[in-house]
Write a protein that holds these residues in place. Structure first.
Motif, PDB file in Angstrom:
ATOM      1  N   GLN A 154       1.082  -1.317   0.220  1.00 16.35           N
ATOM      2  CA  GLN A 154       0.074  -0.271   0.206  1.00 16.35           C
ATOM      3  C   GLN A 154       1.263   1.362   0.146  1.00 16.35           C
ATOM      4  OE1 GLN A 154      -3.152   0.229   3.363  1.00 16.35           O
ATOM      5  NE2 GLN A 154      -3.565   2.097   2.559  1.00 16.35           N
ATOM      6  N   GLN A 155       2.213   1.339   0.687  1.00 15.42           N
ATOM      7  CA  GLN A 155       2.715   2.551   1.032  1.00 15.42           C
ATOM      8  C   GLN A 155       3.668   2.626  -0.629  1.00 15.42           C
ATOM      9  OE1 GLN A 155       5.693   2.065   4.157  1.00 15.42           O
ATOM     10  NE2 GLN A 155       6.011   4.223   3.772  1.00 15.42           N
ATOM     11  N   VAL A 156       4.098   1.916  -1.281  1.00 16.60           N
ATOM     12  CA  VAL A 156       5.055   1.639  -2.138  1.00 16.60           C
ATOM     13  C   VAL A 156       3.085   1.802  -2.894  1.00 16.60           C
ATOM     14  CG1 VAL A 156       5.491   0.506  -3.779  1.00 16.60           C
ATOM     15  CG2 VAL A 156       5.787  -0.290  -1.149  1.00 16.60           C
ATOM     16  N   THR A 157       2.689   1.836  -3.287  1.00 23.16           N
ATOM     17  CA  THR A 157       1.384   2.228  -4.313  1.00 23.16           C
ATOM     18  C   THR A 157       0.896   4.181  -4.059  1.00 23.16           C
ATOM     19  OG1 THR A 157      -0.625   0.850  -3.253  1.00 23.16           O
ATOM     20  CG2 THR A 157       0.728  -0.131  -5.512  1.00 23.16           C
ATOM     21  N   GLU A 158       0.823   3.978  -2.532  1.00 23.40           N
ATOM     22  CA  GLU A 158       1.044   5.556  -2.513  1.00 23.40           C
ATOM     23  C   GLU A 158       1.959   6.138  -3.144  1.00 23.40           C
ATOM     24  OE1 GLU A 158       0.064   5.237   1.812  1.00 23.40           O
ATOM     25  OE2 GLU A 158      -1.916   4.030   1.462  1.00 23.40           O
ATOM     26  N   VAL A 159       3.352   6.112  -2.512  1.00 19.49           N
ATOM     27  CA  VAL A 159       4.136   7.007  -3.369  1.00 19.49           C
ATOM     28  C   VAL A 159       4.288   6.814  -4.981  1.00 19.49           C
ATOM     29  CG1 VAL A 159       6.757   6.704  -3.393  1.00 19.49           C
ATOM     30  CG2 VAL A 159       5.656   6.455  -1.104  1.00 19.49           C
ATOM     31  N   MET A 160       3.969   5.906  -5.498  1.00 18.92           N
ATOM     32  CA  MET A 160       4.173   5.656  -7.067  1.00 18.92           C
ATOM     33  C   MET A 160       2.977   6.814  -7.044  1.00 18.92           C
ATOM     34  SD  MET A 160       4.544   1.824  -8.348  1.00 18.92           S
ATOM     35  CE  MET A 160       5.804   0.570  -8.486  1.00 18.92           C
ATOM     36  N   ARG A 161       1.614   6.866  -6.985  1.00 19.85           N
ATOM     37  CA  ARG A 161       0.957   7.735  -7.092  1.00 19.85           C
ATOM     38  C   ARG A 161       1.035   9.095  -7.105  1.00 19.85           C
ATOM     39  NH1 ARG A 161      -2.973   3.701  -4.935  1.00 19.85           N
ATOM     40  NH2 ARG A 161      -3.672   2.404  -6.554  1.00 19.85           N
ATOM     41  N   SER A 162       2.313   9.361  -6.446  1.00 15.43           N
ATOM     42  CA  SER A 162       2.381  10.753  -6.465  1.00 15.43           C
ATOM     43  C   SER A 162       3.287  10.869  -7.270  1.00 15.43           C
ATOM     44  CB  SER A 162       2.865  11.551  -4.896  1.00 15.43           C
ATOM     45  OG  SER A 162       4.455  10.385  -4.532  1.00 15.43           O
ATOM     46  N   VAL A 204      -1.472   4.833 -13.334  1.00 16.50           N
ATOM     47  CA  VAL A 204      -1.644   3.189 -13.851  1.00 16.50           C
ATOM     48  C   VAL A 204      -0.725   2.022 -13.501  1.00 16.50           C
ATOM     49  CG1 VAL A 204      -1.462   2.253 -16.015  1.00 16.50           C
ATOM     50  CG2 VAL A 204      -2.934   4.507 -15.667  1.00 16.50           C
ATOM     51  N   ALA A 205       0.856   2.832 -12.967  1.00 19.98           N
ATOM     52  CA  ALA A 205       1.314   2.068 -12.938  1.00 19.98           C
ATOM     53  C   ALA A 205       1.687   1.664 -11.384  1.00 19.98           C
ATOM     54  CB  ALA A 205       2.886   3.188 -12.669  1.00 19.98           C
ATOM     55  N   ALA A 206       0.452   1.986 -10.860  1.00 19.93           N
ATOM     56  CA  ALA A 206       0.615   1.338  -9.287  1.00 19.93           C
ATOM     57  C   ALA A 206      -0.962   0.622  -9.166  1.00 19.93           C
ATOM     58  CB  ALA A 206       0.152   3.289  -8.169  1.00 19.93           C
ATOM     59  N   GLU A 207      -2.215   0.511 -10.585  1.00 20.97           N
ATOM     60  CA  GLU A 207      -2.472  -0.228 -10.588  1.00 20.97           C
ATOM     61  C   GLU A 207      -1.875  -1.686 -11.253  1.00 20.97           C
ATOM     62  OE1 GLU A 207      -5.125  -0.567  -9.165  1.00 20.97           O
ATOM     63  OE2 GLU A 207      -5.000   1.123  -8.196  1.00 20.97           O
ATOM     64  N   ARG A 208      -1.186  -1.328 -11.950  1.00 23.25           N
ATOM     65  CA  ARG A 208      -0.202  -2.715 -13.037  1.00 23.25           C
ATOM     66  C   ARG A 208       0.598  -3.111 -11.562  1.00 23.25           C
ATOM     67  NH1 ARG A 208       1.229   0.367 -18.422  1.00 23.25           N
ATOM     68  NH2 ARG A 208      -1.498   0.155 -18.957  1.00 23.25           N
ATOM     69  N   GLY A 227      10.212   8.642  -2.584  1.00 16.50           N
ATOM     70  CA  GLY A 227      10.363   9.396  -3.966  1.00 16.50           C
ATOM     71  C   GLY A 227      10.833   9.201  -4.948  1.00 16.50           C
ATOM     72  N   GLU A 228      12.156   9.363  -4.632  1.00 22.82           N
ATOM     73  CA  GLU A 228      13.342   8.986  -5.710  1.00 22.82           C
ATOM     74  C   GLU A 228      13.664   7.480  -5.355  1.00 22.82           C
ATOM     75  OE1 GLU A 228      15.357  12.990  -6.795  1.00 22.82           O
ATOM     76  OE2 GLU A 228      15.103  13.008  -4.642  1.00 22.82           O
ATOM     77  N   ILE A 240      23.338  -5.302  -7.618  1.00 25.95           N
ATOM     78  CA  ILE A 240      22.369  -4.745  -7.271  1.00 25.95           C
ATOM     79  C   ILE A 240      20.788  -5.855  -7.467  1.00 25.95           C
ATOM     80  CG2 ILE A 240      21.195  -2.962  -8.247  1.00 25.95           C
ATOM     81  CD1 ILE A 240      23.064  -2.135  -9.360  1.00 25.95           C
ATOM     82  N   LEU A 241      19.544  -5.206  -6.248  1.00 21.62           N
ATOM     83  CA  LEU A 241      18.793  -6.374  -6.343  1.00 21.62           C
ATOM     84  C   LEU A 241      17.837  -6.311  -7.333  1.00 21.62           C
ATOM     85  CD1 LEU A 241      19.019  -7.213  -2.484  1.00 21.62           C
ATOM     86  CD2 LEU A 241      19.644  -8.365  -4.109  1.00 21.62           C
ATOM     87  N   GLY A 242      17.561  -4.676  -7.446  1.00 16.83           N
ATOM     88  CA  GLY A 242      16.336  -4.788  -7.994  1.00 16.83           C
ATOM     89  C   GLY A 242      16.215  -3.463  -7.967  1.00 16.83           C
ATOM     90  N   LEU A 243      15.701  -2.393  -8.126  1.00 16.35           N
ATOM     91  CA  LEU A 243      15.292  -0.900  -8.574  1.00 16.35           C
ATOM     92  C   LEU A 243      15.186  -0.283  -6.860  1.00 16.35           C
ATOM     93  CD1 LEU A 243      15.610   1.410 -10.513  1.00 16.35           C
ATOM     94  CD2 LEU A 243      13.023   0.999 -10.362  1.00 16.35           C
ATOM     95  N   TYR A 244      15.308   0.258  -6.671  1.00 17.18           N
ATOM     96  CA  TYR A 244      14.942   1.149  -4.911  1.00 17.18           C
ATOM     97  C   TYR A 244      14.106   1.990  -5.301  1.00 17.18           C
ATOM     98  CZ  TYR A 244      18.193  -2.375  -3.390  1.00 17.18           C
ATOM     99  OH  TYR A 244      19.612  -3.187  -2.765  1.00 17.18           O
ATOM    100  N   LEU A 245      13.296   1.860  -4.475  1.00 15.44           N
ATOM    101  CA  LEU A 245      11.952   3.576  -4.553  1.00 15.44           C
ATOM    102  C   LEU A 245      12.305   4.276  -3.278  1.00 15.44           C
ATOM    103  CD1 LEU A 245       9.815   5.311  -5.328  1.00 15.44           C
ATOM    104  CD2 LEU A 245       8.673   3.596  -4.802  1.00 15.44           C
ATOM    105  N   ILE A 246      12.853   5.194  -2.605  1.00 11.50           N
ATOM    106  CA  ILE A 246      12.665   5.974  -1.613  1.00 11.50           C
ATOM    107  C   ILE A 246      11.349   5.606  -0.653  1.00 11.50           C
ATOM    108  CG2 ILE A 246      13.402   7.634   0.191  1.00 11.50           C
ATOM    109  CD1 ILE A 246      16.140   7.566  -1.628  1.00 11.50           C
ATOM    110  N   LEU A 247      10.624   5.297   0.348  1.00  9.89           N
ATOM    111  CA  LEU A 247       9.577   6.119   0.754  1.00  9.89           C
ATOM    112  C   LEU A 247       9.584   6.294   1.553  1.00  9.89           C
ATOM    113  CD1 LEU A 247       7.961   1.653   0.761  1.00  9.89           C
ATOM    114  CD2 LEU A 247       8.120   3.267  -1.016  1.00  9.89           C
ATOM    115  N   ASN A 248      10.661   6.256   2.338  1.00  8.35           N
ATOM    116  CA  ASN A 248      11.097   7.277   3.686  1.00  8.35           C
ATOM    117  C   ASN A 248      12.469   7.680   3.872  1.00  8.35           C
ATOM    118  OD1 ASN A 248       7.990   8.936   5.045  1.00  8.35           O
ATOM    119  ND2 ASN A 248       8.133   6.111   5.297  1.00  8.35           N
ATOM    120  N   GLY A 249      12.883   8.899   4.168  1.00  3.79           N
ATOM    121  CA  GLY A 249      14.040   8.636   4.446  1.00  3.79           C
ATOM    122  C   GLY A 249      15.680   9.324   3.279  1.00  3.79           C
ATOM    123  N   HIS A 250      16.532   9.209   3.780  1.00  2.15           N
ATOM    124  CA  HIS A 250      17.354  10.260   3.024  1.00  2.15           C
ATOM    125  C   HIS A 250      18.784   8.993   2.400  1.00  2.15           C
ATOM    126  CE1 HIS A 250      15.215  12.939   4.105  1.00  2.15           C
ATOM    127  NE2 HIS A 250      15.287  14.087   3.267  1.00  2.15           N
TER     128      HIS A 250
END
Length: 306
Positions: free
Chosen positions: A161-169, A176-180, A237-238, A206-216
């Protein structure tokens, strides 16, 4: 002078010596006077002699559901990544016992500066919590609590849920990306890092693409003089780890958490699907790859300015 002694229950640093007594300064900044007659009995410990090498022991409890070999590996990895803990002699871990609530593990860590021991202990214990979260290990509560509830009425946790919320922003992700993303199984896992921990180092897989949910996080590159150069500071979000888009590539940068960092690691398969279905997103990542590539080359060739 300067040695750390333990006499009875008192631990302190030697700050003064005369023919009658030894003066210790405790960590609470208290001064304790120890008569030489007491020391002459030999009932004391010197943490600096004959060598400054010292072993600190810890006990940790982990769930019976956690495989012991996995727990041992994570404890060793966390110890070796903690500043101040020696790599040689290397840390050791063994199963201590099977307790009521957990399997208890003892770990021994070697340090060579007793004065910094408390800071090292604190740093290591904090990192264990983050490592447990990162590797999905459970540190049980030492209590038994009985709950009465209707399981059918309990809301089901949605780890994405948190991942998709960040994606939507994000402009180029959106709904669209969040739903997929939600439709994919095992699309990501959430990982936690403490301030100062390495997410990955230059040359590592590298394990995958890292999306920052919180922090720096900061991205570092080692230049020709072996010095780390910062090329980017990222926040919520980066992304980083974009080199996963190039099959078989290892990282040419290092990433360190600047504060408590929470990231979603998007699997390569899911990233490939999203890029295939969203050409605009593919273009953005192509531009990101090129920008980072130029920054890496520039940083590697940069010399320290005096």
């Amino acid at each position: 002078m300067g040695d750390w002694l333990q006499v009875g229950e008192t631990i302190g640093k030697v700050i003064k010596v005369n023919w009658r007594s030894v003066y210790l300064q405790t960590r609470d900044q208290d001064s304790v006077v120890i008569p030489n007659s007491i020391l002459a009995q030999g009932n004391f410990t010197n943490y600096n002699r004959p060598t400054p090498l010292h072993v600190e022991r810890f006990l940790f409890g982990f769930s019976y559901d956690d495989p012991p070999n996995k727990v041992i590996r994570v404890l060793k990895e966390t110890a070796l990544a903690t500043p101040g803990i020696l790599k040689e002699p290397s840390p050791w871990v063994r199963v201590e016992n099977y307790a009521d609530f957990s399997i208890v593990y003892q770990i021994g860590l070697f340090i060579d500066n007793y004065e910094t021991m408390l800071n090292i202990r604190n740093d290591f214990v904090i990192r264990i919590w983050y490592a447990a979260k990162r590797y999905h290990l459970t540190i049980p509560y030492p209590i038994q609590t009985e709950y009465q509830m209707n399981v059918a009425e309990m809301p089901k946790a949605n780890p994405m849920q948190q991942v998709t919320e960040v994606m939507r922003s994000l402009p180029n992700f959106g709904n669209v990306a969040a739903e997929r993303f939600i439709e994919e199984e095992n699309a990501s896992n959430i990982r936690y890092y403490a301030q100062g921990e390495w997410v990955f180092a230059e040359g590592e897989r590298i394990l995958g693409l890292y999306l920052i949910l919180n922090g720096h996080a900061t991205i570092l590159v080692r230049n020709n003089q072996g010095e780390n150069q910062e090329i980017a500071c990222l926040g919520k979000g980066e992304f980083f780890g974009e080199k996963i888009l190039l099959t078989g590539e290892c990282s040419d940068v290092s990433v360190i958490a600047l504060d408590d960092l929470e990231v979603a690691v998007l699997s390569p398969e899911v990233v490939a699907t999203l890029l295939e279905q969203m050409p605009r997103l593919s273009q953005e990542f192509s531009e990101l790859l090129e920008t980072r590539r130029k920054e890496v080359i520039k940083a590697k060739n940069k010399t320290q300015e005096f």
